[in-house]
Scaffold this motif. Sequence first.
Motif, PDB file in Angstrom:
ATOM      1  N   GLN A 116     -36.972   6.616  43.996  1.00 63.78           N
ATOM      2  CA  GLN A 116     -37.337   7.428  42.839  1.00 63.78           C
ATOM      3  C   GLN A 116     -38.841   7.446  42.578  1.00 63.78           C
ATOM      4  N   VAL A 117     -39.593   6.597  43.269  1.00 62.18           N
ATOM      5  CA  VAL A 117     -41.043   6.548  43.082  1.00 62.18           C
ATOM      6  C   VAL A 117     -41.670   7.784  43.723  1.00 62.18           C
ATOM      7  N   PRO A 118     -42.570   8.493  43.026  1.00 58.61           N
ATOM      8  CA  PRO A 118     -43.161   9.729  43.563  1.00 58.61           C
ATOM      9  C   PRO A 118     -43.760   9.531  44.954  1.00 58.61           C
ATOM     10  N   GLY A 119     -43.416  10.450  45.832  1.00 59.36           N
ATOM     11  CA  GLY A 119     -43.964  10.462  47.181  1.00 59.36           C
ATOM     12  C   GLY A 119     -43.119   9.748  48.214  1.00 59.36           C
ATOM     13  N   MET A 120     -42.198   8.862  47.788  1.00 55.47           N
ATOM     14  CA  MET A 120     -41.450   8.061  48.743  1.00 55.47           C
ATOM     15  C   MET A 120     -40.451   8.884  49.557  1.00 55.47           C
ATOM     16  N   ARG A 121     -39.733   9.790  48.890  1.00 52.93           N
ATOM     17  CA  ARG A 121     -38.746  10.597  49.622  1.00 52.93           C
ATOM     18  C   ARG A 121     -39.431  11.426  50.717  1.00 52.93           C
ATOM     19  N   GLU A 122     -40.573  12.034  50.356  1.00 51.70           N
ATOM     20  CA  GLU A 122     -41.271  12.852  51.335  1.00 51.70           C
ATOM     21  C   GLU A 122     -41.806  12.005  52.489  1.00 51.70           C
ATOM     22  N   ALA A 123     -42.356  10.835  52.169  1.00 54.74           N
ATOM     23  CA  ALA A 123     -42.921   9.974  53.213  1.00 54.74           C
ATOM     24  C   ALA A 123     -41.839   9.492  54.173  1.00 54.74           C
ATOM     25  N   LEU A 124     -40.655   9.207  53.633  1.00 52.08           N
ATOM     26  CA  LEU A 124     -39.566   8.733  54.486  1.00 52.08           C
ATOM     27  C   LEU A 124     -39.017   9.838  55.385  1.00 52.08           C
ATOM     28  N   THR A 125     -39.366  11.087  55.063  1.00 53.11           N
ATOM     29  CA  THR A 125     -39.004  12.198  55.944  1.00 53.11           C
ATOM     30  C   THR A 125     -40.194  12.616  56.814  1.00 53.11           C
ATOM     31  N   ASN A 126     -41.151  11.674  56.949  1.00 55.69           N
ATOM     32  CA  ASN A 126     -42.311  11.858  57.831  1.00 55.69           C
ATOM     33  C   ASN A 126     -43.276  12.920  57.324  1.00 55.69           C
ATOM     34  N   HIS A 127     -43.445  13.003  55.988  1.00 59.06           N
ATOM     35  CA  HIS A 127     -44.399  13.933  55.395  1.00 59.06           C
ATOM     36  C   HIS A 127     -45.294  13.168  54.413  1.00 59.06           C
ATOM     37  N   THR A 128     -46.596  13.335  54.575  1.00 58.73           N
ATOM     38  CA  THR A 128     -47.540  12.689  53.656  1.00 58.73           C
ATOM     39  C   THR A 128     -47.530  13.411  52.317  1.00 58.73           C
ATOM     40  N   GLN A 129     -47.464  12.644  51.234  1.00 54.97           N
ATOM     41  CA  GLN A 129     -47.436  13.205  49.885  1.00 54.97           C
ATOM     42  C   GLN A 129     -48.518  12.523  49.043  1.00 54.97           C
ATOM     43  N   GLN A 130     -49.292  13.313  48.292  1.00 59.90           N
ATOM     44  CA  GLN A 130     -50.320  12.730  47.431  1.00 59.90           C
ATOM     45  C   GLN A 130     -50.441  13.541  46.148  1.00 59.90           C
ATOM     46  N   GLY A 131     -50.976  12.906  45.134  1.00 63.44           N
ATOM     47  CA  GLY A 131     -51.124  13.580  43.849  1.00 63.44           C
ATOM     48  C   GLY A 131     -51.323  12.586  42.724  1.00 63.44           C
ATOM     49  N   ILE A 132     -50.970  13.003  41.491  1.00 66.52           N
ATOM     50  CA  ILE A 132     -51.097  12.160  40.309  1.00 66.52           C
ATOM     51  C   ILE A 132     -49.698  11.942  39.743  1.00 66.52           C
ATOM     52  N   ALA A 133     -49.389  10.713  39.393  1.00 69.43           N
ATOM     53  CA  ALA A 133     -48.084  10.397  38.822  1.00 69.43           C
ATOM     54  C   ALA A 133     -48.224   9.186  37.911  1.00 69.43           C
ATOM     55  N   LEU A 143     -53.545   7.879  40.633  1.00 65.01           N
ATOM     56  CA  LEU A 143     -53.703   8.718  41.815  1.00 65.01           C
ATOM     57  C   LEU A 143     -53.026   7.992  42.982  1.00 65.01           C
ATOM     58  N   TYR A 144     -52.170   8.704  43.730  1.00 66.27           N
ATOM     59  CA  TYR A 144     -51.419   8.007  44.771  1.00 66.27           C
ATOM     60  C   TYR A 144     -51.371   8.829  46.054  1.00 66.27           C
ATOM     61  N   ILE A 145     -51.034   8.132  47.131  1.00 64.55           N
ATOM     62  CA  ILE A 145     -50.748   8.782  48.412  1.00 64.55           C
ATOM     63  C   ILE A 145     -49.670   7.957  49.111  1.00 64.55           C
ATOM     64  N   ALA A 146     -48.684   8.625  49.628  1.00 63.96           N
ATOM     65  CA  ALA A 146     -47.610   7.978  50.395  1.00 63.96           C
ATOM     66  C   ALA A 146     -47.648   8.562  51.802  1.00 63.96           C
ATOM     67  N   ARG A 147     -47.935   7.713  52.781  1.00 70.53           N
ATOM     68  CA  ARG A 147     -48.150   8.178  54.155  1.00 70.53           C
ATOM     69  C   ARG A 147     -47.144   7.505  55.100  1.00 70.53           C
ATOM     70  N   PRO A 148     -46.447   8.293  55.900  1.00 74.02           N
ATOM     71  CA  PRO A 148     -45.535   7.683  56.887  1.00 74.02           C
ATOM     72  C   PRO A 148     -46.325   6.968  57.984  1.00 74.02           C
ATOM     73  N   ILE A 149     -45.765   5.857  58.459  1.00 72.63           N
ATOM     74  CA  ILE A 149     -46.347   5.111  59.572  1.00 72.63           C
ATOM     75  C   ILE A 149     -45.484   5.395  60.804  1.00 72.63           C
ATOM     76  N   ALA A 150     -46.078   6.080  61.754  1.00 70.29           N
ATOM     77  CA  ALA A 150     -45.293   6.507  62.914  1.00 70.29           C
ATOM     78  C   ALA A 150     -46.028   6.194  64.203  1.00 70.29           C
ATOM     79  N   LEU A 155     -40.602   6.821  63.237  1.00 65.45           N
ATOM     80  CA  LEU A 155     -41.031   6.338  61.922  1.00 65.45           C
ATOM     81  C   LEU A 155     -40.844   4.829  61.847  1.00 65.45           C
ATOM     82  N   LEU A 156     -41.960   4.131  61.613  1.00 67.38           N
ATOM     83  CA  LEU A 156     -41.905   2.667  61.503  1.00 67.38           C
ATOM     84  C   LEU A 156     -41.825   2.207  60.059  1.00 67.38           C
ATOM     85  N   GLY A 157     -42.315   3.033  59.151  1.00 61.40           N
ATOM     86  CA  GLY A 157     -42.317   2.646  57.742  1.00 61.40           C
ATOM     87  C   GLY A 157     -43.191   3.591  56.931  1.00 61.40           C
ATOM     88  N   VAL A 158     -43.549   3.163  55.737  1.00 61.53           N
ATOM     89  CA  VAL A 158     -44.345   3.975  54.817  1.00 61.53           C
ATOM     90  C   VAL A 158     -45.396   3.067  54.184  1.00 61.53           C
TER      91      VAL A 158
END
Length: 474
Positions: A116-133, A143-150, A155-158
């Motif tokens: 439920q944390v902003p950006g996590m769902r997108e990152a887990l689908t291998n998409h970088t998400q950033q913004g304000i939450a 200000l946050y950024i969620a980046r997949p580690i691949a 996908l190895l993680g986020v």
Amino acid sequence: MKGWLPRIKLNTIHTKLLATYLMLTAFGTSLMAGYILWSFYDYFMRSRQADLDNWTSALSESVADALEEKDIQRVKVLVKRYGAPQSVTLRVFGQQGSLIATSDPKLDSQVKDWQQVPGMREALTNHTQQGIAKGVLSNEDRLYIARPIARKGQLLGVIRMSMTLEQFQRQFAKVIWSILGTLAVTILLCALISSRFARSLSKPIEIMRNFAIRLGSGHFGDKLTIHENNELDQLAAELNRMSERLASLDQERRVFLANVSHELRTPISNVQVTVDALKGGAYEELDLRDRFFQTIENETKRLSQLIHDLLDLGRLEAGVAELEKQAISLHGLINRAVNAVEPRMRSVRISTQVNVDNLIILGDPERLLQAILNLLDNAIKHSPANSQVVISGYSQGKQAVIQIQDQGKGINENDLPRIFEQFYTTDPSRKGSSNGLGLAIAKRIIEAHQGSIIASSSPKQGATFTVYLPLKDK
């Protein structure tokens, strides 16, 4: 005010002139203030978002290496090193979104569902998400950024990094109120101006309005000249100072972008030319192939070092690089630095003379070692063969003084004031191996330790860099 209003109504021409003056002044200053506030806010948000993107991009490589090796302890060390619970929160998640490491374990232990944390769902689908939450379990804006580690498409993680905006919002609110107060005072002063000056004020107002419009459209550096011997002179002076500062900032931005582009373009172009040559048949000649592969390796290392230095400088200037301060032996610190560069100095036939007192300073040993190594690197680059680099250290009041002197050709007098600027080099052609960041990084590290550094030089007698650092209190 009751006695003043009827006179305004009777004196219609002056009233219209005064009303026009007030409207133009309010419009011009509001437009300029709004532009500056918007520019400041937009610049801050974009630069901080870029910082988060750069930091996570760099960290994701190290974390990916650790995850591939299943070295969770190394991941935790990286998170602890680069996370700061009060301002920057860093988290690493597994493939399924489970928390592996966090810089704020006390808070994160209360979170039940990270999906439920902003950006996590997108990152887990291998998409970088950033913004304000909103912050995790808090109402503060972050200000946050969620980046997949691949790696290799897997996908190895986020990695998720967030930065608090609370301090910036408080400062921005103060700026807004200050500007609103300034506008109110300006309008009040204009309203109290005698009607006999209303007609003469129309021309200066028009000049200032046009100047503000040009400033807002990006024509920085213009100068406003008004001789009215009143508040307008002061306002004109402030506008001129603002114009000069904006012109200076714009020039610095252009120079910085040009330098970064130049430094990045050269190794990339070299690699591209080499790869094209290999594709064209050079691969079949063993000697030529080995030399080209070495060129690619060298240019890649150069590019990697440049990116590392830019990230390092960015962290130091942003104040997010934590210093692990401890008592340090100055003599031991200098010996570590000299031992590190000794093989290189021997290869170019340069010797050292070390005369350092047994002093104790307080600081981050690795960061200070980096600063000293950068200064020694500069001395080696500008020292001729069979010369000597003299390193001395002594106390002066409550400060430790470190001097590093080479026997090179020295620094030109015109270059001395700019020697610590980013990307600045005394070699206009930039043919050397330096990217112009070493001295800038050394200066930021020393200033972060409440110290200072100066450079001096005499013609044909080499350059001397003097570092002042606080001594540890007894």
